[in-house]
Design a protein around this motif. Sequence first.
Motif, PDB file in Angstrom:
ATOM      1  N   LYS A  77       0.864  -1.169   0.000  1.00  0.00           N
ATOM      2  CA  LYS A  77       0.000   0.000   0.000  1.00  0.00           C
ATOM      3  C   LYS A  77       0.910   1.231   0.000  1.00  0.00           C
ATOM      4  O   LYS A  77       1.933   1.254   0.662  1.00  0.00           O
ATOM      5  CB  LYS A  77      -0.854   0.049   1.264  1.00  0.00           C
ATOM      6  CG  LYS A  77      -1.850  -1.063   1.378  1.00  0.00           C
ATOM      7  CD  LYS A  77      -2.614  -0.899   2.666  1.00  0.00           C
ATOM      8  CE  LYS A  77      -3.577  -2.041   2.879  1.00  0.00           C
ATOM      9  NZ  LYS A  77      -4.233  -1.961   4.174  1.00  0.00           N
ATOM     10  N   ARG A  79       1.689   4.352   1.497  1.00  0.00           N
ATOM     11  CA  ARG A  79       1.342   4.986   2.762  1.00  0.00           C
ATOM     12  C   ARG A  79       1.847   6.421   2.827  1.00  0.00           C
ATOM     13  O   ARG A  79       1.249   7.234   3.480  1.00  0.00           O
ATOM     14  CB  ARG A  79       1.931   4.203   3.917  1.00  0.00           C
ATOM     15  CG  ARG A  79       1.299   2.843   4.050  1.00  0.00           C
ATOM     16  CD  ARG A  79       1.850   2.145   5.240  1.00  0.00           C
ATOM     17  NE  ARG A  79       1.058   0.954   5.460  1.00  0.00           N
ATOM     18  CZ  ARG A  79       0.681   0.533   6.628  1.00  0.00           C
ATOM     19  NH1 ARG A  79       1.045   1.157   7.691  1.00  0.00           N
ATOM     20  NH2 ARG A  79      -0.047  -0.540   6.748  1.00  0.00           N
ATOM     21  N   GLU A 115      -6.615   3.068   9.423  1.00  0.00           N
ATOM     22  CA  GLU A 115      -5.686   4.121   9.006  1.00  0.00           C
ATOM     23  C   GLU A 115      -6.469   5.389   8.714  1.00  0.00           C
ATOM     24  O   GLU A 115      -7.661   5.333   8.406  1.00  0.00           O
ATOM     25  CB  GLU A 115      -4.935   3.709   7.740  1.00  0.00           C
ATOM     26  CG  GLU A 115      -4.005   2.546   7.910  1.00  0.00           C
ATOM     27  CD  GLU A 115      -3.303   2.189   6.607  1.00  0.00           C
ATOM     28  OE1 GLU A 115      -3.744   2.658   5.549  1.00  0.00           O
ATOM     29  OE2 GLU A 115      -2.325   1.435   6.663  1.00  0.00           O
ATOM     30  N   ILE A 117      -5.647   9.819   7.362  1.00  0.00           N
ATOM     31  CA  ILE A 117      -4.682  10.854   6.975  1.00  0.00           C
ATOM     32  C   ILE A 117      -4.695  11.918   8.062  1.00  0.00           C
ATOM     33  O   ILE A 117      -5.748  12.468   8.401  1.00  0.00           O
ATOM     34  CB  ILE A 117      -5.047  11.491   5.614  1.00  0.00           C
ATOM     35  CG1 ILE A 117      -5.102  10.433   4.518  1.00  0.00           C
ATOM     36  CG2 ILE A 117      -4.071  12.602   5.254  1.00  0.00           C
ATOM     37  CD1 ILE A 117      -3.773   9.807   4.191  1.00  0.00           C
ATOM     38  N   GLN A 126       0.437  12.908   6.562  1.00  0.00           N
ATOM     39  CA  GLN A 126       0.835  11.524   6.320  1.00  0.00           C
ATOM     40  C   GLN A 126      -0.304  10.585   6.693  1.00  0.00           C
ATOM     41  O   GLN A 126      -1.286  10.992   7.314  1.00  0.00           O
ATOM     42  CB  GLN A 126       2.062  11.142   7.173  1.00  0.00           C
ATOM     43  CG  GLN A 126       3.340  11.815   6.775  1.00  0.00           C
ATOM     44  CD  GLN A 126       3.807  11.385   5.406  1.00  0.00           C
ATOM     45  OE1 GLN A 126       3.539  10.280   4.965  1.00  0.00           O
ATOM     46  NE2 GLN A 126       4.501  12.267   4.711  1.00  0.00           N
ATOM     47  N   THR A 127      -0.101   9.319   6.376  1.00  0.00           N
ATOM     48  CA  THR A 127      -1.026   8.274   6.808  1.00  0.00           C
ATOM     49  C   THR A 127      -0.656   7.863   8.229  1.00  0.00           C
ATOM     50  O   THR A 127       0.515   7.670   8.545  1.00  0.00           O
ATOM     51  CB  THR A 127      -0.921   7.046   5.877  1.00  0.00           C
ATOM     52  OG1 THR A 127      -1.178   7.463   4.546  1.00  0.00           O
ATOM     53  CG2 THR A 127      -1.903   5.975   6.272  1.00  0.00           C
ATOM     54  N   CYS A 139       2.157   7.994  13.206  1.00  0.00           N
ATOM     55  CA  CYS A 139       2.520   8.283  11.813  1.00  0.00           C
ATOM     56  C   CYS A 139       3.264   7.074  11.236  1.00  0.00           C
ATOM     57  O   CYS A 139       4.129   6.489  11.896  1.00  0.00           O
ATOM     58  CB  CYS A 139       3.401   9.529  11.773  1.00  0.00           C
ATOM     59  SG  CYS A 139       4.229   9.820  10.204  1.00  0.00           S
ATOM     60  N   CYS A 140       2.925   6.696  10.016  1.00  0.00           N
ATOM     61  CA  CYS A 140       3.553   5.516   9.396  1.00  0.00           C
ATOM     62  C   CYS A 140       5.056   5.703   9.202  1.00  0.00           C
ATOM     63  O   CYS A 140       5.827   4.762   9.357  1.00  0.00           O
ATOM     64  CB  CYS A 140       2.890   5.214   8.052  1.00  0.00           C
ATOM     65  SG  CYS A 140       1.246   4.533   8.225  1.00  0.00           S
TER      66      CYS A 140
END
Length: 163
Positions: A77, A79, A115, A117, A126-127, A139-140
């Motif tokens: 994915k 991200r 998840e 944003i 960020q995702t 945050c990823c």
Amino acid sequence: MHTNLDHDVFIKKGKSIALAQQVDDFLKAQGKSEPDQIPFGHSELSSKKNEYGRTAQTTMREIMFSAVRESQTAKQKTRVIDKPAEPTYSPDVSENRVLFNRHAREQAWEKGKKEFIGRCKKHGEQTFVIRKQGKDHLCCVCKKAFTKAQNDKIAKFKKGISV
């Protein structure tokens, strides 16, 4: 006592005869009495060996690598958003960021998502991953850096033990 009359052998034999007749008709339409026989182990790739200097093994290797690459990209994915904004937060904006992220997390959790944003203090928009049954988020990009640091620390520890 059972008879073979209800067995499907007779049905399959009839289908086989019909298929043989179709093959004969197809060959007659092409002006042939028998189909062309391809030698055992023959591949169209073997003729390309002389033309391009490639073997069947190298071609198959390329096919496998491309198939693996396609499946990996399909599973991954995206991200990280293309270009994170340079964050310059003042205390007021920081508080708004926290409230924004909390609200976005709660909405996503209610919808059953894991998840959302949000706005990261370091990485901008960020995702984020929802953790702890919807009570926390991370945050990823920060999560990835933290995981890498932990793995490096464990690797150094194991290296020190094995010496």
